[in-house]
Design a protein around this motif. Structure first.
Motif, short mmCIF file in Angstrom:
data_model
loop_
_atom_site.label_atom_id
_atom_site.label_comp_id
_atom_site.label_asym_id
_atom_site.label_seq_id
_atom_site.Cartn_x
_atom_site.Cartn_y
_atom_site.Cartn_z
N PHE A 1 0.80 -1.38 -0.13
CA PHE A 1 -0.03 0.03 -0.11
C PHE A 1 0.72 1.36 0.08
N ARG A 2 2.13 1.15 0.09
CA ARG A 2 3.20 2.00 0.10
C ARG A 2 2.85 3.32 1.00
N TYR A 3 2.40 2.89 2.37
CA TYR A 3 2.18 3.83 3.37
C TYR A 3 3.67 4.81 3.81
N ASP A 4 3.36 5.89 4.30
CA ASP A 4 4.32 6.71 4.76
C ASP A 4 5.20 5.94 5.63
N GLY A 5 4.48 5.02 6.81
CA GLY A 5 4.95 4.39 7.53
C GLY A 5 4.10 3.53 8.23
N MET A 6 4.72 2.57 8.83
CA MET A 6 3.59 1.45 9.40
C MET A 6 4.30 1.28 10.74
N THR A 7 3.27 1.75 11.70
CA THR A 7 3.39 1.58 13.25
C THR A 7 2.77 0.53 14.15
N ALA A 8 3.39 -0.21 15.00
CA ALA A 8 2.76 -1.15 15.96
C ALA A 8 2.79 -0.62 17.15
N LEU A 9 1.78 -0.28 17.99
CA LEU A 9 1.75 -0.01 19.28
C LEU A 9 1.12 -1.34 20.07
N GLY A 10 2.05 -1.66 21.00
CA GLY A 10 1.70 -2.74 21.97
C GLY A 10 0.95 -2.09 22.97
N VAL A 11 -0.10 -2.93 23.46
CA VAL A 11 -1.09 -2.35 24.58
C VAL A 11 -1.48 -3.65 25.29
N LYS A 12 -1.55 -3.36 26.76
CA LYS A 12 -1.70 -4.40 27.52
C LYS A 12 -2.36 -3.76 28.98
N ASP A 13 -3.35 -4.53 29.46
CA ASP A 13 -3.96 -3.96 30.49
C ASP A 13 -4.32 -2.48 30.59
N GLY A 14 -4.73 -2.04 29.42
CA GLY A 14 -5.21 -0.60 29.41
C GLY A 14 -4.10 0.27 29.05
N GLU A 15 -2.81 -0.12 29.06
CA GLU A 15 -1.59 0.73 28.97
C GLU A 15 -0.70 0.66 28.02
N PRO A 16 -0.12 1.51 27.27
CA PRO A 16 0.60 1.42 26.00
C PRO A 16 2.00 0.69 26.41
N THR A 17 2.67 -0.12 25.68
CA THR A 17 3.96 -0.49 26.19
C THR A 17 5.11 -0.16 25.08
N PHE A 18 5.35 -0.98 24.10
CA PHE A 18 6.34 -0.62 23.28
C PHE A 18 5.74 -0.27 21.84
N VAL A 19 6.75 0.46 21.06
CA VAL A 19 6.24 0.96 19.63
C VAL A 19 7.27 0.56 18.85
N GLN A 20 6.82 0.13 17.46
CA GLN A 20 8.07 -0.10 16.56
C GLN A 20 7.45 0.37 15.25
N SER A 21 8.49 1.10 14.35
CA SER A 21 7.95 1.39 13.02
C SER A 21 8.79 1.25 11.99
N ALA A 22 8.26 1.02 10.67
CA ALA A 22 9.01 0.38 9.60
C ALA A 22 8.80 1.51 8.52
N PHE A 23 9.79 1.76 7.62
CA PHE A 23 9.67 2.61 6.35
C PHE A 23 10.11 2.04 5.07
N LEU A 24 9.75 2.54 3.92
CA LEU A 24 10.34 1.93 2.61
C LEU A 24 11.51 2.86 2.14
N ILE A 25 12.54 1.88 2.05
CA ILE A 25 13.70 2.82 1.32
C ILE A 25 14.17 2.06 -0.02
N LYS A 26 15.13 2.22 -0.48
CA LYS A 26 15.55 2.12 -1.86
C LYS A 26 15.32 0.45 -2.20
N HIS A 27 14.86 0.18 -3.46
CA HIS A 27 14.50 -1.21 -4.05
C HIS A 27 13.57 -1.79 -3.37
N ALA A 28 12.43 -0.94 -2.78
CA ALA A 28 11.47 -1.26 -2.12
C ALA A 28 11.61 -2.23 -0.72
N GLU A 29 13.04 -2.07 -0.36
CA GLU A 29 13.34 -2.81 0.75
C GLU A 29 12.75 -1.95 2.03
#
Length: 586
Positions: free
Chosen positions: A116-144
């Motif tokens: 879908f060629r998003y600007d970025g893809m971000t996952a927000l871990g949540v548990k017991d009603g609270e945020p935990t960790f966050v990770q993001s990913a971005f497209l770079i050269k050669h669709a890597e």
């Protein structure tokens, strides 16, 4: 006015929470903040309350343009392409929650980023009603993909991640997609029969030019009416297609038009069934004018029953009040054009069939017997034709490498001439449309004097393939001719024939071909054999009646009369003996 609809699986969610989710459309993310703390805390509470993933789509201006709800394992990731150029980034980043507390991005998330060629893809871990960790990913050269380390939700590198979006947009915009124009389609296979049938489907896909990236089997006795595999399996297959970045999904059965449409709505990729795949291969492989017409007719026959429309709502052909106006619907126009084209194709094929009949009568008149090579696709028929006749026809280790019937004149050691004919290969679940369209070609086997049934000795499914050949021959009415069973590819280590009375050969190395030639000669000897006829000069007028019955090898004159050496069928030989006496034969 901005649409404030909550997409996805909203069943069972309290109205008050849905109202709070709709309020997110009014939320404005500051331009220098990647994930506001208050937004992360709200998403954690809401996602944990319903135990489902929640996804937000945020523009570069900080506007939330979509809110979607999924299950406890995933959420339907939507295609938001706000730029006209599909090669550029979409202009939207996707932020979604993981209710299990894991902030790592999944393979499905990463494939969606690329697809879908998003600007970025971000996952927000949540548990017991609270945020935990966050990770993001971005497209770079050669669709890597550039995958960041996980970070605490309250200590995100906002500036760094926002800068990466700008850098990715420049890189992806320059590269475009032109270099991938000739790349093969990535195919996922889905079957319900057996691993062996799925393996054959993989070979068909490879022959059609697709790259198989995944294959899945679901044992199912009765296909689902709407989706063939059931809703739960379809949802799982959707995630698998997304994770494998598939372009199409190929089913190992024949699907209805409704099933194809429903599956494409869920899988979000092109859906192709086994019949369509085989028709596509035939379209690629057909070289003769007749072959191309037969393939097109088969494709139109198949498509004509799978046109999907709105039924009687679109009909303008019945007449009466309420039907006057625009005329035919697009669906009816398509059907009419298909009918007209099919009629034209049948007319042209009938003309070619008349030519084929004339050639066949000419062969019958010259009394040259026909030996037809039949067998499962890729059993080695074309290679065997080349080995026995030196024909030099195209042969390759692929399914349906050749489609058009090819005939070559061959002689036995006793100088009995015959036509050796290569026919189109058979396969399990051969589409009815193909059998119908190729009937005139397949009839070469039904009208042959001797059938040479070629089996692939290297295949673990040789017996099942042989049964398929027998079934097709029965459908064609080719059951009375003498048969020679041949087990090809004995160079792969076969020592004894798995088929009783079968001749072990290797068309590739030439092993066993002399034995096969002798078997063909023996069978032809039973039906067509060389004879010598001596007619006294008083019966010279009989020559004009006898010559057309067979192939004249030589003719000479002796003191006794005219001596005629010729190849004659057993039936004509018996008829001449009964009418003029056995004494005319020497």
């Amino acid at each position: 006015m901005k649409e404030e609809m909550i997409h996805g699986k909203v069943e069972g969610i309290r109205d008050s929470l849905l109202a709070q989710l709709r309020q997110l459309y009014q939320y404005q993310v500051e331009e220098d903040v990647f994930l506001p703390h208050d937004l992360a805390q709200f998403l954690a509470k809401a996602s944990c309350a319903i135990n489902r993933e929640i996804a937000l789509y945020i523009t570069r201006d900080g506007e939330i343009v979509d809110v979607s709800v999924g299950t406890d394992r995933d959420v339907e990731l939507r295609d938001y392409r706000l730029r006209r150029n599909p090669d550029r980034l979409s202009g939207v980043r996707c932020l979604h929650t993981h209710p299990n507390g894991d902030g790592h991005l999944s393979d499905v998330d990463l494939s969606a980023l690329r697809a879908f060629r998003y600007d970025g893809m971000t996952a927000l871990g949540v548990k017991d009603g609270e945020p935990t960790f966050v990770q993001s990913a971005f497209l770079i050269k050669h669709a890597e993909i550039l995958l960041t380390d996980t970070a605490r939700w309250y200590r995100l590198p906002d500036r760094e991640w926002l800068s990466q979006i700008e850098e990715s947009d420049k890189i992806v915009g320059r590269e475009g997609k032109a270099k991938d124009a000739d790349a093969p389609e990535r195919a996922v296979l889905m079957g319900i029969e057996s691993e062996e049938s799925l393996a054959e489907l993989a070979r068909l896909a490879d022959t059609a030019g697709a790259e198989v990236v995944g294959a899945f089997l679901q044992k199912k006795d009765k296909p689902d009416t709407a989706l063939f595999i059931g809703r739960g399996r379809a949802d799982e297959l959707c995630r698998q297609c997304q994770a494998l970045e598939a372009d199409l999904c190929i089913f190992d059965e024949e699907l209805t038009g409704i099933q194809v449409r429903n599956l494409e709505d869920i899988l979000r990729v092109k859906v192709v069934d086994r019949t369509t795949l085989i028709l596509d291969i035939f379209a690629q492989r057909a070289t003769s004018a007749e072959g191309k017409l037969q393939v097109e007719l088969a494709q139109l026959q198949y498509q004509s029953t799978r046109l999907i429309g709105q039924g009687v709502v679109l009909s303008r052909l019945a007449g009466g009040i309420g039907t006057r106006g625009p005329g035919e619907s697009k669906l009816e126009m398509n059907r009419r054009r298909i009918r007209e084209r099919m009629t034209d194709l049948r007319r042209r094929l009938e003309a070619l069939e008349k030519q084929r009949s004339l050639r066949r009568k000419s062969r019958e008149k010259s009394d040259i017997p026909v030996v037809a090579l039949v067998g499962y696709t890729n059993a080695g028929k074309s290679t065997l034709l080349n080995a026995l006749s030196g024909a030099g026809v195209y042969a390759e280790d692929k399914l349906f490498a050749t489609l058009d019937a090819v005939s070559r004149r061959v002689e036995t050691e006793e100088h009995t001439a015959y036509l050796l004919t290569d026919t189109v290969g058979f396969i399990r679940k051969l589409p009815h449309a193909l059998v119908s369209a190729f009937r005139s070609t397949l009839e070469e086997a039904a009208l042959a004097d001797v059938l040479v049934i070629v089996s692939d000795g290297s295949s673990r499914e040789m017996q099942e393939q042989h049964d398929t050949v027998e079934e097709v021959l029965r459908d064609l009415g080719a059951t009375e001719q003498p048969r020679i069973e041949v087990v090809n590819k004995c160079d792969t280590g076969i020592e004894t024939s798995p088929i009783p009375g079968g001749v072990l050969i290797s068309a590739k190395t030439g092993e066993g071909l002399d034995a096969l030639r002798q078997r063909i000669a023996d069978e032809l000897q039973k039906t067509h054999a060389p004879v010598t006829i001596v007619l006294p000069f008083s019966q010279y007028g009989l020559l004009a009646k006898i010559r057309p019955l067979g192939r004249v090898v030589s003719e000479s004159y002796t003191d006794e009369g005219t001596e005629l050496s010729m190849i004659l069928s057993a039936a004509d030989r018996d008829r001449l003996a009964a009418k003029y006496g056995k004494d005319i034969f020497r």
